[in-house]
Design an enzyme around this catalytic site. Structure first.
Site, PDB file in Angstrom:
ATOM      1  CB  CYS A 130      -0.940  -0.007   1.199  1.00 19.03           C
ATOM      2  SG  CYS A 130      -2.008  -1.476   1.262  1.00 19.03           S
ATOM      3  CG  HIS A 171      -3.148   3.121   2.476  1.00 19.74           C
ATOM      4  ND1 HIS A 171      -3.794   2.775   1.311  1.00 19.74           N
ATOM      5  CD2 HIS A 171      -3.139   1.997   3.250  1.00 19.74           C
ATOM      6  CE1 HIS A 171      -4.164   1.517   1.368  1.00 19.74           C
ATOM      7  NE2 HIS A 171      -3.784   1.022   2.534  1.00 19.74           N
ATOM      8  CG  ASN A 223      -6.809  -0.908   1.505  1.00 16.31           C
ATOM      9  OD1 ASN A 223      -6.064  -0.575   0.588  1.00 16.31           O
ATOM     10  ND2 ASN A 223      -6.356  -1.328   2.678  1.00 16.31           N
TER      11      ASN A 223
END
Length: 345
Positions: free
Chosen positions: A123, A267, A298
């Site tokens: 990520c 994030h 996500n």
């Protein structure tokens, strides 16, 4: 005396020149997945902040989503594909080891003999790629670099896994990095902690999986394919105790304080992590905070450029605003930098 080796022509400042994003056509609300994971819409929203996510259809591939986002980024930057000198693509869900997705995307965009490579940093991948791109431009190795974050994490999900199936999603975001008259991309603050690999990982490597397949074929049995697994509690503990330092390092390296920020683009992992960071950093109420996770989920390496695009398109922030970016995840790894937000198409 040996002949001298020439050096590249460096530049002093870099900036984000344009931004684009691609969101899958299929929007999947919590109601569509709760039965398989024995959960509820209320539980998912309370735990993560997610109401829906985008999952790609068969024709929405790593390459096609990257190409679509990149075309918008190029248009926003006012550049043609031929003016790009390098492509840096961040992903953790490319389902082949080679060729690199970046090389295929470059060709699909009409580029010829263009440097291209992939980065795998979970990520944090987009911020890692952005740090690479800014360094390439500053060093004179490239004038314009296309940076892409893209994922098809729905390919890696066990639909019955209560810890993961509701979190991860698909999409792509891209920016063009190039020279500027004033600094638009601060120094990257980055790092990793390999002791935390169990927190987010593929549950078996392909060597193990292939051996299981061979054994199953010989015995007439079956095996289970690899999936991504996550210990959410471990990730949350690491995030809320470690990422404050990462944010403060990025601010300090850029000579910026929290009061100087117009926007915060973390994030999009979990709304509770975002809330904890806002509190620990003491961000003023005037700072716009990206909340793209609510409708997008996500999207790992695609998360930050997609969240930037949503924040700009919604009017929560505007091009030229000062923003802190922070990517974090599998590795466990993190990377962040202060930037001036770019234009969108």
């Amino acid at each position: 005396m040996p002949a001298p080796i020439a050096t590249a022509n460096p530049v002093t400042h870099t900036a984000l020149l344009g931004l684009g994003a691609y969101r899958p056509r299929r929007v999947v609300p919590n109601a569509e997945i709760v039965d398989a994971i024995n959960s509820s819409d209320e539980w998912i929203q309370t735990r993560s902040g997610i109401k829906a996510r985008g999952w790609a259809d068969g024709d929405e591939t790593i390459v096609s989503m990257s190409v679509a986002a990149s075309r918008d980024a190029l248009a926003a930057a006012g550049l043609e594909a031929a003016q790009i000198d390098a492509v840096v693509l961040a992903t953790s869900s490319q389902m082949v080891l080679g060729p690199s997705a970046g090389a295929v995307v470059a060709t699909e965009l009409g580029m010829h003999d263009t440097a291209a490579y992939d980065i795998s940093a979970g990520c944090a991948g987009f911020c890692y790629a952005l740090g690479n791109a800014a360094s390439l431009v500053r060093a004179g190795q490239a004038r314009h670099v296309l940076v892409i974050g893209v994922e098809r994490l729905s390919d890696l999900l066990d639909p019955t896994d209560r810890t993961c199936a509701f979190i991860f999603a698909d999409g792509a975001g891209a920016v063009v990095v190039g020279p500027a008259d004033a600094e638009g991309i601060g120094p990257v603050a980055w790092g990793s902690d390999g002791t935390q690999t169990e927190a987010i990982k593929q549950d078996k490597d392909f060597k193990q999986y292939f051996a299981e397949v061979a054994a199953a074929e010989a015995s007439g049995g079956s095996t289970e394919r690899p999936y991504i697994r996550m210990n959410g509690a471990a990730v949350f503990r690491w995030a809320v105790t470690f990422l404050e330092k990462a944010c403060r390092d990025a601010l300090e390296k850029s000579g910026i304080t929290a009061e100087d920020l117009d926007a915060f683009v973390p994030h999009q992992a979990n709304s509770r992590i975002t809330d904890a960071l806002i509190r620990t950093l003491g961000l003023p109420d005037t700072v716009a905070v990206a909340r793209d996770i609510v409708e997008t989920g996500n999207t790992s390496a695609a998360s930050i450029p997609m969240a930037m695009e949503q924040l700009l398109r919604s009017g929560g922030a505007k091009p030229g605003d000062t923003a802190l970016l922070l990517g974090f995840g599998a590795g466990l790894a993190y990377a962040g930098q202060v930037v001036r937000l770019p234009a969108i198409a």
